[in-house]
Scaffold this motif. Structure first.
Motif, PDB file in Angstrom:
ATOM      1  N   GLU A  99      37.916 -13.507   1.123  1.00  0.00           N
ATOM      2  CA  GLU A  99      38.530 -12.082   1.672  1.00  0.00           C
ATOM      3  C   GLU A  99      39.904 -11.759   0.698  1.00  0.00           C
ATOM      4  O   GLU A  99      40.401 -12.694   0.185  1.00  0.00           O
ATOM      5  CB  GLU A  99      38.943 -12.302   3.020  1.00  0.00           C
ATOM      6  CG  GLU A  99      37.993 -12.032   3.826  1.00  0.00           C
ATOM      7  CD  GLU A  99      38.461 -11.720   5.336  1.00  0.00           C
ATOM      8  OE1 GLU A  99      39.217 -11.108   5.614  1.00  0.00           O
ATOM      9  OE2 GLU A  99      37.651 -12.271   6.450  1.00  0.00           O
ATOM     10  N   GLU A 100      40.052 -10.489   0.834  1.00  0.00           N
ATOM     11  CA  GLU A 100      41.389 -10.157   0.166  1.00  0.00           C
ATOM     12  C   GLU A 100      42.501 -10.660   0.787  1.00  0.00           C
ATOM     13  O   GLU A 100      42.590 -10.684   1.957  1.00  0.00           O
ATOM     14  CB  GLU A 100      41.623  -8.787  -0.045  1.00  0.00           C
ATOM     15  CG  GLU A 100      40.324  -8.203  -1.131  1.00  0.00           C
ATOM     16  CD  GLU A 100      40.602  -8.459  -2.259  1.00  0.00           C
ATOM     17  OE1 GLU A 100      41.815  -8.540  -2.854  1.00  0.00           O
ATOM     18  OE2 GLU A 100      39.528  -9.021  -2.966  1.00  0.00           O
ATOM     19  N   GLU A 102      45.276  -9.389   1.237  1.00  0.00           N
ATOM     20  CA  GLU A 102      46.073  -8.375   2.041  1.00  0.00           C
ATOM     21  C   GLU A 102      45.228  -8.389   3.445  1.00  0.00           C
ATOM     22  O   GLU A 102      46.097  -7.832   4.448  1.00  0.00           O
ATOM     23  CB  GLU A 102      45.881  -6.933   1.278  1.00  0.00           C
ATOM     24  CG  GLU A 102      46.860  -6.968   0.152  1.00  0.00           C
ATOM     25  CD  GLU A 102      45.901  -7.704  -1.173  1.00  0.00           C
ATOM     26  OE1 GLU A 102      44.846  -7.634  -0.908  1.00  0.00           O
ATOM     27  OE2 GLU A 102      46.767  -7.971  -2.140  1.00  0.00           O
ATOM     28  N   GLN A 103      43.996  -8.251   3.643  1.00  0.00           N
ATOM     29  CA  GLN A 103      43.273  -8.250   4.889  1.00  0.00           C
ATOM     30  C   GLN A 103      43.572  -9.426   5.594  1.00  0.00           C
ATOM     31  O   GLN A 103      43.838  -9.271   6.771  1.00  0.00           O
ATOM     32  CB  GLN A 103      41.934  -8.374   4.513  1.00  0.00           C
ATOM     33  CG  GLN A 103      40.969  -7.957   5.725  1.00  0.00           C
ATOM     34  CD  GLN A 103      41.369  -6.789   6.590  1.00  0.00           C
ATOM     35  OE1 GLN A 103      41.272  -5.727   6.054  1.00  0.00           O
ATOM     36  NE2 GLN A 103      41.827  -6.843   7.775  1.00  0.00           N
TER      37      GLN A 103
END
Length: 153
Positions: A99-100, A102-103
């Motif tokens: 996952e990123e 930021e997420q």
């Protein structure tokens, strides 16, 4: 002497050493009314402080700053005091690096918001009759994935 953790309704927590639950509540009255809060006894608790190099604000003249918690203490905090956040941090570690970032931060901050308000509606102290020692033992037997080393190198 037993050490009690009080999880306040706003999400913060206090640790107090007291010979009984009633005396812990009495000592915690210095901060607020602990009766409607989750209050439980812990077996192991370790916290690390550092002596500040300098005092820059007279209103914050305490000569210490928090560095972190011991590994067992972190496990207890993630399982017992902040279970929503504990689950989110485990999910974040398992998701890395898929996952990123930021997420992952959004998910962690959402969990933090949930923890802050999770007990706002608590009206009464826990009087379930559960043995605090049995609960401590149950919590200690559960171990979170090895995420602690990532937080405190």
């Amino acid at each position: 002497m037993p050490l009690y953790i009080c999880r306040w309704q706003d999400g913060s927590f206090s640790a107090v050493s007291a010979h009984s639950r009633e005396y812990a509540i009495e000592l915690l009255a210095e901060i607020g009314n602990a009766e409607p809060c989750e209050l439980f006894c812990v077996k192991d608790f370790m916290v690390h402080f550092r002596l500040k190099d300098r005092i820059c604000n007279i209103e914050r003249a305490t000569p210490l700053e928090l560095l972190g918690f011991g590994l067992r203490t972190l496990d207890m905090l993630y399982h017992r005091v902040y279970p929503v956040y504990g689950n989110a941090i485990v999910d974040a570690v398992e998701a890395c690096p898929e996952e990123e970032p930021e997420q992952l931060l959004i998910n962690l901050n959402d969990a933090l918001s949930t923890e802050r308000t999770r007990q706002w509606n608590a009206q009464e102290a826990d009087v379930s009759g559960k043995s605090e020692a049995a609960e401590v033992e149950r919590v200690e037997q559960k171990t979170a994935p090895d995420i602690r080393r990532r937080q405190f190198p």
